[in-house]
Design a protein around this motif. Structure first.
Motif, PDB file in Angstrom:
ATOM      1  N   THR A  10       0.775  -9.220  -7.870  1.00  0.00           N
ATOM      2  CA  THR A  10       1.216  -8.823  -9.211  1.00  0.00           C
ATOM      3  C   THR A  10       2.681  -8.387  -9.196  1.00  0.00           C
ATOM      4  N   GLY A  11       3.314  -8.531 -10.381  1.00  0.00           N
ATOM      5  CA  GLY A  11       4.697  -8.091 -10.557  1.00  0.00           C
ATOM      6  C   GLY A  11       4.791  -7.229 -11.804  1.00  0.00           C
ATOM      7  N   ALA A  12       6.002  -6.897 -12.170  1.00  0.00           N
ATOM      8  CA  ALA A  12       6.250  -5.950 -13.261  1.00  0.00           C
ATOM      9  C   ALA A  12       5.554  -6.349 -14.564  1.00  0.00           C
ATOM     10  N   GLY A  13       5.349  -7.668 -14.785  1.00  0.00           N
ATOM     11  CA  GLY A  13       4.748  -8.145 -16.025  1.00  0.00           C
ATOM     12  C   GLY A  13       3.348  -7.625 -16.272  1.00  0.00           C
ATOM     13  N   VAL A  20       5.260   0.062 -19.258  1.00  0.00           N
ATOM     14  CA  VAL A  20       6.225   0.193 -18.163  1.00  0.00           C
ATOM     15  C   VAL A  20       7.199  -0.970 -18.289  1.00  0.00           C
ATOM     16  N   ARG A  21       8.482  -0.658 -18.338  1.00  0.00           N
ATOM     17  CA  ARG A  21       9.437  -1.745 -18.543  1.00  0.00           C
ATOM     18  C   ARG A  21       9.561  -2.640 -17.310  1.00  0.00           C
ATOM     19  N   THR A  22       9.734  -3.947 -17.550  1.00  0.00           N
ATOM     20  CA  THR A  22       9.986  -4.889 -16.453  1.00  0.00           C
ATOM     21  C   THR A  22      11.472  -4.795 -16.109  1.00  0.00           C
ATOM     22  N   PHE A  23      11.926  -5.627 -15.186  1.00  0.00           N
ATOM     23  CA  PHE A  23      13.335  -5.586 -14.820  1.00  0.00           C
ATOM     24  C   PHE A  23      14.161  -6.624 -15.563  1.00  0.00           C
ATOM     25  N   ARG A  24      13.646  -7.848 -15.637  1.00  0.00           N
ATOM     26  CA  ARG A  24      14.538  -8.925 -16.071  1.00  0.00           C
ATOM     27  C   ARG A  24      14.355  -9.405 -17.505  1.00  0.00           C
ATOM     28  N   ASP A  25      13.312  -8.943 -18.206  1.00  0.00           N
ATOM     29  CA  ASP A  25      13.132  -9.367 -19.597  1.00  0.00           C
ATOM     30  C   ASP A  25      14.139  -8.665 -20.501  1.00  0.00           C
ATOM     31  N   ARG A  60       8.431  10.301 -13.707  1.00  0.00           N
ATOM     32  CA  ARG A  60       7.885  11.083 -14.842  1.00  0.00           C
ATOM     33  C   ARG A  60       7.151  10.159 -15.805  1.00  0.00           C
ATOM     34  N   GLN A  61       7.668   8.946 -15.974  1.00  0.00           N
ATOM     35  CA  GLN A  61       7.061   8.013 -16.936  1.00  0.00           C
ATOM     36  C   GLN A  61       5.641   7.613 -16.526  1.00  0.00           C
ATOM     37  N   PHE A  84     -11.160  -9.846  -0.855  1.00  0.00           N
ATOM     38  CA  PHE A  84     -10.154  -9.792  -1.916  1.00  0.00           C
ATOM     39  C   PHE A  84      -8.971  -8.970  -1.421  1.00  0.00           C
ATOM     40  N   THR A  85      -7.776  -9.470  -1.667  1.00  0.00           N
ATOM     41  CA  THR A  85      -6.572  -8.702  -1.304  1.00  0.00           C
ATOM     42  C   THR A  85      -5.677  -8.606  -2.522  1.00  0.00           C
ATOM     43  N   LEU A  86      -5.263  -7.396  -2.850  1.00  0.00           N
ATOM     44  CA  LEU A  86      -4.350  -7.187  -3.970  1.00  0.00           C
ATOM     45  C   LEU A  86      -2.992  -6.747  -3.430  1.00  0.00           C
ATOM     46  N   ILE A  87      -2.005  -7.618  -3.651  1.00  0.00           N
ATOM     47  CA  ILE A  87      -0.630  -7.328  -3.243  1.00  0.00           C
ATOM     48  C   ILE A  87       0.139  -7.040  -4.526  1.00  0.00           C
ATOM     49  N   THR A  88       0.943  -5.994  -4.536  1.00  0.00           N
ATOM     50  CA  THR A  88       1.759  -5.765  -5.729  1.00  0.00           C
ATOM     51  C   THR A  88       3.212  -5.506  -5.360  1.00  0.00           C
ATOM     52  N   GLN A  89       4.091  -6.045  -6.231  1.00  0.00           N
ATOM     53  CA  GLN A  89       5.511  -5.705  -6.105  1.00  0.00           C
ATOM     54  C   GLN A  89       5.786  -4.427  -6.883  1.00  0.00           C
ATOM     55  N   ASN A  90       4.770  -3.964  -7.621  1.00  0.00           N
ATOM     56  CA  ASN A  90       4.984  -2.821  -8.500  1.00  0.00           C
ATOM     57  C   ASN A  90       4.961  -1.512  -7.739  1.00  0.00           C
ATOM     58  N   VAL A  91       5.753  -0.590  -8.249  1.00  0.00           N
ATOM     59  CA  VAL A  91       5.831   0.717  -7.616  1.00  0.00           C
ATOM     60  C   VAL A  91       5.029   1.747  -8.416  1.00  0.00           C
ATOM     61  N   ASP A  92       4.462   1.329  -9.567  1.00  0.00           N
ATOM     62  CA  ASP A  92       3.594   2.248 -10.319  1.00  0.00           C
ATOM     63  C   ASP A  92       2.220   2.289  -9.657  1.00  0.00           C
ATOM     64  N   ASP A  93       1.342   3.197 -10.153  1.00  0.00           N
ATOM     65  CA  ASP A  93       0.012   3.340  -9.535  1.00  0.00           C
ATOM     66  C   ASP A  93      -1.099   2.905 -10.491  1.00  0.00           C
ATOM     67  N   LEU A  94      -0.786   1.960 -11.379  1.00  0.00           N
ATOM     68  CA  LEU A  94      -1.765   1.588 -12.410  1.00  0.00           C
ATOM     69  C   LEU A  94      -2.948   0.807 -11.828  1.00  0.00           C
ATOM     70  N   HIS A  95      -2.738   0.042 -10.755  1.00  0.00           N
ATOM     71  CA  HIS A  95      -3.888  -0.638 -10.131  1.00  0.00           C
ATOM     72  C   HIS A  95      -4.884   0.400  -9.603  1.00  0.00           C
ATOM     73  N   GLU A  96      -4.362   1.388  -8.893  1.00  0.00           N
ATOM     74  CA  GLU A  96      -5.248   2.416  -8.316  1.00  0.00           C
ATOM     75  C   GLU A  96      -5.953   3.186  -9.433  1.00  0.00           C
ATOM     76  N   ARG A  97      -5.215   3.493 -10.511  1.00  0.00           N
ATOM     77  CA  ARG A  97      -5.833   4.265 -11.590  1.00  0.00           C
ATOM     78  C   ARG A  97      -6.865   3.454 -12.351  1.00  0.00           C
ATOM     79  N   SER A  98      -6.810   2.131 -12.207  1.00  0.00           N
ATOM     80  CA  SER A  98      -7.840   1.301 -12.811  1.00  0.00           C
ATOM     81  C   SER A  98      -9.069   1.190 -11.891  1.00  0.00           C
ATOM     82  N   GLY A  99      -8.902   1.628 -10.636  1.00  0.00           N
ATOM     83  CA  GLY A  99     -10.038   1.589  -9.701  1.00  0.00           C
ATOM     84  C   GLY A  99      -9.872   0.596  -8.566  1.00  0.00           C
TER      85      GLY A  99
END
Ligand code: NAD
Length: 237
Positions: A10-13, A20-25, A60-61, A84-99
């Motif tokens: 997964t990426g910022a999208g 959470v804002r992406t980088f390049r859009d 903080r966001q 199953f393997t989940l790789i993320t480029q994201n630095v947020d913790d939304l995957h973990e908070r989803s379980g």
């Protein structure tokens, strides 16, 4: 339990629909900051206070956002697969908070800070950790400064061996919400293709490396991913 071996990158999208804002859009983070001013070791050396403020605002966001249907769809996928393997480029913790479990954060994480001396990371998300004041580590006898636990441009991504092994051994490789500009993440689809996997892309618009995928779904991940996940789980029961 489904026997398919699936790897998802997964990426910022995927976090865009959570706010959470992406980088390049349009409206992305790079419109306000040049990458070399906030996301390089050189920037940290030249103006640590500015880099610190940028990442403290991102940290903080995290408290204001929630996982969306795309994160939940991947948690559902993980819960129904043996491998199953989940790789993320994201630095947020939304995957973990989803379980989701055992998420490989190849570009680091916002919720941890890293000691500059011992290189140990620790979770630092108390209100007192989120001010613009410099944070002190709790590991060294002499408290040292801490840096954001982020892989900056020019630094080595984390967990690469585990990531390469998982991609080499998968049946299906899915990329969600990534512009295909940042390497080595953008090159993993080529590795998956070479390993004989079926490759699928879910992205708002066609990114730089769209032609590398066997199957492309264009649109918001929160709408497309739940459907794709149920299809994958149904057709391979
Ligand atoms: P990117 O910003 O370069 O690209 C995001 C992609 O997502 C774009 O192609 C865009 O079309 C697509 N997108 C936007 N909204 C979408 C939606 N609702 N559904 C599906 N796709 C959508 O992001 P990147 O490829 O991940 O690379 C940028 C780097 O920025 C990464 O290294 C990452 O560490 C970092 N980053 C992370 C976060 C985060 O943790 N949430 C946010 C911004 C940037």
């Amino acid at each position: 339990m489904n026997q398919l071996r699936i790897v998802v990158l997964t990426g910022a999208g995927i976090s865009a629909e959570s706010g959470v804002r992406t980088f390049r859009d349009n409206g992305g983070l790079w419109e306000e900051h040049r990458v070399e001013d906030v996301a390089t070791p050189q920037a940290w050396a030249i103006d640590p206070a500015m880099v610190w403020r940028f990442y403290q605002a991102r940290r903080r966001q995290l408290q204001e956002v929630e996982p969306n249907d795309a994160h939940h769809a991947l948690t559902h996928l993980q819960n129904n697969l043996k491998q199953f393997t989940l790789i993320t480029q994201n630095v947020d913790d939304l995957h973990e908070r989803s379980g989701s479990r055992e998420v490989l954060h190849m570009h680091g994480e916002l919720k941890t800070l890293r000691c500059e001396i011992s290189h140990r990371s620790e979770v630092r998300m108390k209100p007192s950790d989120l001010t613009d004041d410099v944070a002190l580590c709790s590991c060294c006898a002499q408290p040292s400064g801490m840096r954001p636990d982020i892989v900056w441009f020019g630094e080595m991504p984390m967990h690469m061996k585990e990531i390469m092994n998982a991609v080499d051994a998968c049946d299906v490789f899915i990329v969600v919400g990534s512009s295909g500009h940042v390497y080595p993440a953008a090159g993993l689809v080529d590795q998956a293709n070479n390993a004989g996997a079926h490759t699928i892309l879910v992205n708002l618009e066609a990114p730089a490396n769209a032609a590398a995928f066997n199957e492309v779904h264009l649109g918001p991940a929160g709408e497309l991913l739940p459907e794709l996940v149920s299809k994958l789980l149904k057709t391979n029961d």
